[in-house]
Each structure stands twice: as structure tokens, then as C-alpha cells.
Design a protein around this motif. Structure first.
Motif, PDB file in Angstrom:
ATOM      1  N   SER A 106      -4.809  -6.165  -5.314  1.00  0.00           N
ATOM      2  CA  SER A 106      -6.423  -6.033  -5.425  1.00  0.00           C
ATOM      3  C   SER A 106      -6.810  -6.428  -3.808  1.00  0.00           C
ATOM      4  N   ASP A 107      -6.186  -7.294  -3.223  1.00  0.00           N
ATOM      5  CA  ASP A 107      -6.669  -7.487  -1.872  1.00  0.00           C
ATOM      6  C   ASP A 107      -6.645  -6.533  -1.060  1.00  0.00           C
ATOM      7  N   ALA A 108      -5.538  -5.721  -1.152  1.00  0.00           N
ATOM      8  CA  ALA A 108      -5.340  -4.489  -0.244  1.00  0.00           C
ATOM      9  C   ALA A 108      -6.538  -3.453  -0.538  1.00  0.00           C
ATOM     10  N   LEU A 109      -7.030  -3.327  -1.903  1.00  0.00           N
ATOM     11  CA  LEU A 109      -7.739  -2.274  -2.184  1.00  0.00           C
ATOM     12  C   LEU A 109      -9.209  -2.966  -2.546  1.00  0.00           C
ATOM     13  N   LEU A 122       0.078  -1.633   2.730  1.00  0.00           N
ATOM     14  CA  LEU A 122      -0.777  -3.145   2.975  1.00  0.00           C
ATOM     15  C   LEU A 122      -0.594  -3.679   1.566  1.00  0.00           C
ATOM     16  N   ALA A 123      -0.434  -3.071   0.639  1.00  0.00           N
ATOM     17  CA  ALA A 123      -0.390  -3.728  -0.914  1.00  0.00           C
ATOM     18  C   ALA A 123       0.521  -4.318  -0.927  1.00  0.00           C
ATOM     19  N   PHE A 124       1.793  -3.835  -0.748  1.00  0.00           N
ATOM     20  CA  PHE A 124       3.250  -4.230  -0.874  1.00  0.00           C
ATOM     21  C   PHE A 124       3.413  -5.344  -0.056  1.00  0.00           C
ATOM     22  N   SER A 151       8.653  -4.131   0.058  1.00  0.00           N
ATOM     23  CA  SER A 151       7.328  -4.154   1.076  1.00  0.00           C
ATOM     24  C   SER A 151       7.788  -3.744   2.636  1.00  0.00           C
ATOM     25  N   GLU A 152       9.215  -4.167   2.818  1.00  0.00           N
ATOM     26  CA  GLU A 152       9.628  -3.890   4.193  1.00  0.00           C
ATOM     27  C   GLU A 152       9.936  -2.499   4.268  1.00  0.00           C
ATOM     28  N   ASP A 156       5.729   2.585   6.627  1.00  0.00           N
ATOM     29  CA  ASP A 156       6.023   4.088   7.359  1.00  0.00           C
ATOM     30  C   ASP A 156       4.801   4.708   6.959  1.00  0.00           C
ATOM     31  N   PRO A 157       4.052   4.630   8.351  1.00  0.00           N
ATOM     32  CA  PRO A 157       2.573   5.626   8.335  1.00  0.00           C
ATOM     33  C   PRO A 157       2.669   6.952   7.985  1.00  0.00           C
TER      34      PRO A 157
END
Length: 214
Positions: A106-109, A122-124, A151-152, A156-157
Motif C-alpha cells: 500500500s505504501d509503495a503504491l 519497492l513494495a517488497f 524482497s532481496e 532488479d530494475p
């Protein structure tokens, strides 16, 4: 939809987020007894699967109430409803951790219409941080570890949304398999962490929801 925004593979729309919640809830329901049977930590009370399912059901109910069919909703509003529902409906330690997992999403979005690859990474990251903060004394070899390793793995962008979900799923499975090596009580019982399995099931549900019909 804004010009230049693709729903897949670079982004996931409202329908994708809604489908994830439904598929994940069904997957948890199907595996509830299996997850409950593995529950030996922190106490062998056999309710981790049940608590995660009840938390997930509360989240899904909140999404259905706040984001009814037939209306346009952003990924932000859907994930906000999901996080709020999970928070107020959280059951047990596993439910509290799960609610913080969704809070990270929620925070990431916040303010976003679609879930993109950058958002997902970012969400993970936020989900893992929130999960660890929700526990007074975090212990490795639990669902916290499974969330962190997923998450880690997705930072990877260069990957698209589907590839990131696939990466998260495989990383979570590998982390789950190693939980007995990190937590002696699991090794003694010959099981993996129950909450960790629940997280693997949820991530797997998300992967199925965006990779094809369920």
C-alpha cells in the motif's frame, strides 16, 4: 489508461490486483490444513494457516466493500483497502505480519494507478521492513526470512512485473526450504516454517493471477 503505460508486462491494472487477492485467498484456503499441521513455532497451536486465511479473507472483504465492481479504481485505492482490511482483521502473529506485508504494498503504491516493476520492487522492500518491525524480537527461519529473501531477490530494475513475481516465488521457495537449517525447532520436528509456507502460497497465487487464467 495513460499514454505509454502497458498493463503487462510492465504494469498490472486494478483487475490484476483484485484477481491476486481472490486467487491468493483460494490458495490459502486450499492449503490451510497443511499449513496448520506444520505449525510448531513459536508454539505448536496448529493455527497459522487458519489465522493467515482469516486475515486474507478480511482483506478481500475490505477490497470488495471499498472498491465495488463496475467502477474505476486505482491500484493505490485497492491496495490501501487490502492493507486496511488485513490490519483490522489480523489474527495471530502470522496475521499481523501478513497485514504489514500488505501495508508495504500500500505504501509503495501510494498515488499510483498501476503496479509497475519499479513499484513491485519497492513494495517488497517496504513489506519486508514492515514485517520485521511488527515483531518485537525477529527470528530467522520464519516467514520473516521468506519475505526478506523474496524482497532481496526482486531488486532488479531490468525485469518486468511477471519476471519479478517469478523471481520472488522461486526465492521464497528456496528460503522456505532452508528454514529448518535456521530454526532448530523446525529441524527437530522435520518441518518447514508454517508461516513461510503461507507466504510462498500467497506469492504463488499472485504469480498465477497475472500469468494466465486460474
Amino acid at each position: 489508461m495513460p499514454d505509454g503505460v502497458e498493463v503487462l508486462p510492465r504494469g498490472v491494472s486494478l483487475e490484476g490486483v483484485l484477481r491476486f487477492t481472490e486467487v491468493a485467498a483460494r490458495a490459502l484456503e486450499a492449503a490451510r490444513e497443511e499449513v496448520d499441521a506444520l505449525n510448531v513455532y513459536p508454539v505448536p497451536d496448529g493455527d497459522t494457516g487458519t489465522n493467515m486465511l482469516l486475515t486474507m479473507r478480511a482483506a478481500v472483504k475490505a477490497v470488495a466493500g471499498d472498491c465495488p465492481d463496475g467502477q474505476d479504481h486505482s491500484a493505490d485505492s485497492v491496495c490501501s483497502a487490502l492493507a486496511q482490511g488485513a490490519f483490522f482483521g489480523a489474527r495471530g502473529n502470522s496475521g499481523v505480519i501478513l497485514s504489514q506485508f500488505f501495508r508495504g504494498f500500500s505504501d509503495a503504491l501510494n498515488g499510483e494507478e498501476f503496479l509497475t516493476a519499479q513499484d513491485l520492487a519497492l513494495a517488497f522492500k517496504l513489506a519486508s521492513a514492515g514485517a520485521y518491525k511488527s515483531v518485537a524480537s525477529p527470528v530467522e527461519g520464519t516467514m520473516l526470512t521468506v519475505i526478506r529473501m523474496a524482497s532481496e531477490a526482486v531488486q532488479d530494475p531490468d525485469l518486468d512485473v511477471l519476471s519479478l513475481w517469478e523471481t520472488a516465488y522461486h526465492a521464497s521457495r528456496e528460503a522456505l526450504e532452508r528454514t529448518p537449517q535456521q530454526l532448530p525447532v523446525l529441524a527437530e520436528a522435520g518441518v518447514v516454517d508454517a508461516g513461510g509456507l503461507g507466504i510462498v502460497i500467497l506469492i504463488g497465487g499472485a504469480l498465477r493471477s497475472i500469468s494466465g487464467p486460474d
